[in-house]
Structure formats: structure tokens, C-alpha cells
Design an enzyme around this catalytic site. Structure first.
Site, mmCIF file in Angstrom:
data_model
loop_
_atom_site.group_PDB
_atom_site.id
_atom_site.type_symbol
_atom_site.label_atom_id
_atom_site.label_comp_id
_atom_site.label_asym_id
_atom_site.label_seq_id
_atom_site.Cartn_x
_atom_site.Cartn_y
_atom_site.Cartn_z
ATOM 1 N N CYS A 146 59.196 14.490 40.140
ATOM 2 C CA CYS A 146 59.758 15.646 41.156
ATOM 3 C C CYS A 146 58.526 16.707 41.603
ATOM 4 O O CYS A 146 57.971 17.142 40.693
ATOM 5 C CB CYS A 146 60.994 16.460 40.402
ATOM 6 S SG CYS A 146 61.992 17.164 41.534
ATOM 7 N N PRO A 147 58.653 16.852 42.638
ATOM 8 C CA PRO A 147 59.460 16.606 43.823
ATOM 9 C C PRO A 147 58.848 15.381 44.663
ATOM 10 O O PRO A 147 59.300 15.038 45.721
ATOM 11 C CB PRO A 147 59.597 17.752 44.785
ATOM 12 C CG PRO A 147 57.930 18.175 44.640
ATOM 13 C CD PRO A 147 57.895 18.070 42.967
#
Length: 85
Positions: free
Chosen positions: A24-25
Site C-alpha cells: 500500500c498504496p
């Protein structure tokens, strides 16, 4: 998200994004970029290993106007399917 949606086995992707090994992200950022290349109604498959994508991708689809078709557990990764709105 414990109530994950399983994709219909008849769904076929127009494009596949390999996001395995990304955290993430990055899977979501790459998904946003890749879906921009598709025509409305086409399906994007995202193959990823980040467990956070189980929440991130469906939530983003709701906000961005795309249809989250579900996911499929594979050996060592998860495939997510989005129909472009």
C-alpha cells in the site's frame, strides 16, 4: 474485509495488472493508472499480495464509479476484478 465477494468464474479480463509484491498504496495507484487505459465496460484483473487491497480496491471502486466484480484466491496471491464504469 471478511465478507469478500467471489468473482463469477465466467468473468474474463481485458487487461491484467501484476501488482504482486507491492504494498500500500502502490497496488491502488497502479490500478488507477491501468484502468484509465480501458474503455467503459472492460474488465481489469489485478493480481496482488497486499492484504490491504481487499479493502482498498472495492472502496475505491465505489468512490470512482467502477463496478467491483469480486476476487479469486490464487496460490500465493489474490486476483481482483473491476469493470470500468
Amino acid at each position: 474485509m471478511s465478507d469478500s465477494k467471489t468473482v463469477d468464474p465466467s468473468v474474463t479480463a481485458n487487461s491484467v495488472l501484476d501488482a504482486k509484491g507491492l504494498s500500500c498504496p502502490m497496488p491502488l495507484l497502479r490500478t488507477k493508472k491501468e484502468i484509465g487505459k480501458l474503455a467503459s465496460g472492460e474488465v481489469l484483473q489485478i493480481d496482488g499480495t497486499d492484504p490491504g487491497s481487499r479493502n482498498d480496491i472495492p472502496g475505491w471502486c465505489d468512490r470512482a464509479g467502477h463496478e467491483y466484480l469480486g476476487e479469486k484466491e490464487e496460490t500465493g496471491y489474490i486476483s481482483f476484478f473491476i469493470k470500468k464504469g
